[in-house]
Write a protein that holds these residues in place. Structure first.
Motif, PDB file in Angstrom:
ATOM      1  N   ALA A 100       0.677  -0.894  -0.034  1.00  0.00           N
ATOM      2  CA  ALA A 100      -0.129  -0.395  -0.345  1.00  0.00           C
ATOM      3  C   ALA A 100       0.977   1.656   0.371  1.00  0.00           C
ATOM      4  O   ALA A 100       0.430   2.369  -0.294  1.00  0.00           O
ATOM      5  N   VAL A 101       1.504   1.156   0.822  1.00  0.00           N
ATOM      6  CA  VAL A 101       2.939   2.142   1.123  1.00  0.00           C
ATOM      7  C   VAL A 101       3.853   2.279  -0.881  1.00  0.00           C
ATOM      8  O   VAL A 101       3.461   3.386  -0.971  1.00  0.00           O
ATOM      9  N   SER A 102       4.347   1.482  -1.053  1.00  0.00           N
ATOM     10  CA  SER A 102       4.773   1.542  -2.513  1.00  0.00           C
ATOM     11  C   SER A 102       3.392   2.027  -3.115  1.00  0.00           C
ATOM     12  O   SER A 102       4.064   2.064  -4.567  1.00  0.00           O
ATOM     13  N   THR A 103       2.606   1.841  -2.949  1.00  0.00           N
ATOM     14  CA  THR A 103       1.393   2.429  -4.660  1.00  0.00           C
ATOM     15  C   THR A 103       1.048   4.101  -4.180  1.00  0.00           C
ATOM     16  O   THR A 103       0.778   4.458  -5.074  1.00  0.00           O
ATOM     17  N   LEU A 104       1.684   4.306  -3.227  1.00  0.00           N
ATOM     18  CA  LEU A 104       1.191   5.939  -2.875  1.00  0.00           C
ATOM     19  C   LEU A 104       2.387   6.718  -3.956  1.00  0.00           C
ATOM     20  O   LEU A 104       3.282   5.962  -4.030  1.00  0.00           O
ATOM     21  N   PRO A 105       1.821   8.106  -4.269  1.00  0.00           N
ATOM     22  CA  PRO A 105       2.560   8.949  -5.076  1.00  0.00           C
ATOM     23  C   PRO A 105       4.020   8.937  -4.742  1.00  0.00           C
ATOM     24  O   PRO A 105       3.524   9.348  -2.834  1.00  0.00           O
ATOM     25  N   ALA A 106       5.233   9.921  -5.252  1.00  0.00           N
ATOM     26  CA  ALA A 106       6.443   9.689  -4.716  1.00  0.00           C
ATOM     27  C   ALA A 106       6.417  10.695  -3.346  1.00  0.00           C
ATOM     28  O   ALA A 106       7.173  10.489  -2.563  1.00  0.00           O
ATOM     29  N   TYR A 108       3.881  11.427  -1.283  1.00  0.00           N
ATOM     30  CA  TYR A 108       3.559  11.494  -0.023  1.00  0.00           C
ATOM     31  C   TYR A 108       4.642   9.876   0.579  1.00  0.00           C
ATOM     32  O   TYR A 108       4.283   9.671   1.551  1.00  0.00           O
ATOM     33  N   ARG A 109       5.356   8.913  -0.254  1.00  0.00           N
ATOM     34  CA  ARG A 109       5.921   7.642  -0.081  1.00  0.00           C
ATOM     35  C   ARG A 109       6.473   8.410   1.161  1.00  0.00           C
ATOM     36  O   ARG A 109       7.329   7.930   1.759  1.00  0.00           O
ATOM     37  N   THR A 110       7.398   9.489   0.705  1.00  0.00           N
ATOM     38  CA  THR A 110       8.452  10.118   0.631  1.00  0.00           C
ATOM     39  C   THR A 110       8.392  10.879   2.174  1.00  0.00           C
ATOM     40  O   THR A 110       9.486  10.015   3.613  1.00  0.00           O
ATOM     41  N   LEU A 140       1.157  14.843   5.143  1.00  0.00           N
ATOM     42  CA  LEU A 140       1.349  12.715   6.003  1.00  0.00           C
ATOM     43  C   LEU A 140      -0.240  12.823   6.044  1.00  0.00           C
ATOM     44  O   LEU A 140      -0.782  11.527   6.382  1.00  0.00           O
ATOM     45  N   SER A 141      -0.601  13.198   6.509  1.00  0.00           N
ATOM     46  CA  SER A 141      -2.802  13.558   6.548  1.00  0.00           C
ATOM     47  C   SER A 141      -2.901  12.970   5.567  1.00  0.00           C
ATOM     48  O   SER A 141      -4.415  11.540   5.420  1.00  0.00           O
ATOM     49  N   ARG A 142      -2.546  13.075   4.343  1.00  0.00           N
ATOM     50  CA  ARG A 142      -3.479  12.905   2.910  1.00  0.00           C
ATOM     51  C   ARG A 142      -3.387  11.455   2.967  1.00  0.00           C
ATOM     52  O   ARG A 142      -3.565  10.652   2.669  1.00  0.00           O
ATOM     53  N   ALA A 143      -1.664  11.446   3.030  1.00  0.00           N
ATOM     54  CA  ALA A 143      -1.412  10.381   2.846  1.00  0.00           C
ATOM     55  C   ALA A 143      -1.559   8.585   3.351  1.00  0.00           C
ATOM     56  O   ALA A 143      -1.964   7.290   3.324  1.00  0.00           O
ATOM     57  N   ARG A 144      -1.996   9.186   4.884  1.00  0.00           N
ATOM     58  CA  ARG A 144      -3.036   8.123   6.164  1.00  0.00           C
ATOM     59  C   ARG A 144      -4.157   8.047   5.415  1.00  0.00           C
ATOM     60  O   ARG A 144      -4.812   6.293   5.263  1.00  0.00           O
TER      61      ARG A 144
END
Length: 156
Positions: A100-106, A108-110, A140-144
């Motif tokens: 799931a983390v690896s599918t996030l845009p860069a 957000y992943r960072t 971070l909030s959006r990534a969560r």
């Protein structure tokens, strides 16, 4: 010029961290390993002076992230096709989270990687990425939220 002892110390101390951050950006182990080598070569060539170990670590992270961004932006990289490469995890739940983390845009992943895997605060991440702390908090909030949605879909 760096001494062999300094170079060995940096490799022993930071190579694993650099591999994790470059993999989180590139999603390919061999590309990540190449990126780590490039970062370490820059460290040797530039021989920057640091005020502390934290400054050194932040410099290495910044160079690694920039190198990955440059690598992803090059025309050759945009035209190639990835082979499906999976890294085994300790358990299926951890594997789902990593996927799931690896599918996030860069972007957000960072921030997710630096916050959760490297233990940096939002203020420290902002300094490393040359952003504002509020921007990092928003990412971070959006990534969560994205991770919660992706993991919810996986469970259902």
């Amino acid at each position: 010029m760096r001494t062999n002892l300094e170079i060995e110390r940096v490799v022993e101390e930071y190579a694993t961290m650099l591999l994790r951050v470059t993999f989180s950006q590139l999603n390919n182990r061999s590309e990540a390993e190449d990126a780590v080598q490039e970062v370490l070569l820059k460290y040797i060539e530039k021989a920057p002076e640091f005020t502390s170990e934290e400054h050194e670590k932040a410099w290495l992270l910044r160079v690694a992230i920039n190198h990955c961004r440059n690598r992803l932006a090059c025309a050759w990289n945009r035209k190639r096709t990835e082979l499906d490469e999976s890294i085994p995890a300790l358990d299926p739940v951890e594997n789902e989270v990593l996927h799931a983390v690896s599918t996030l845009p860069a972007k957000y992943r960072t921030v997710v990687h630096l916050y959760y895997f490297e233990g940096y605060s939002t203020k420290e991440i902002a300094e490393i990425l040359h952003s504002r702390p509020n921007t990092i908090s928003s990412r971070l909030s959006r990534a969560r939220g994205m991770l919660a949605q992706a993991l919810k879909e996986e469970i259902e």
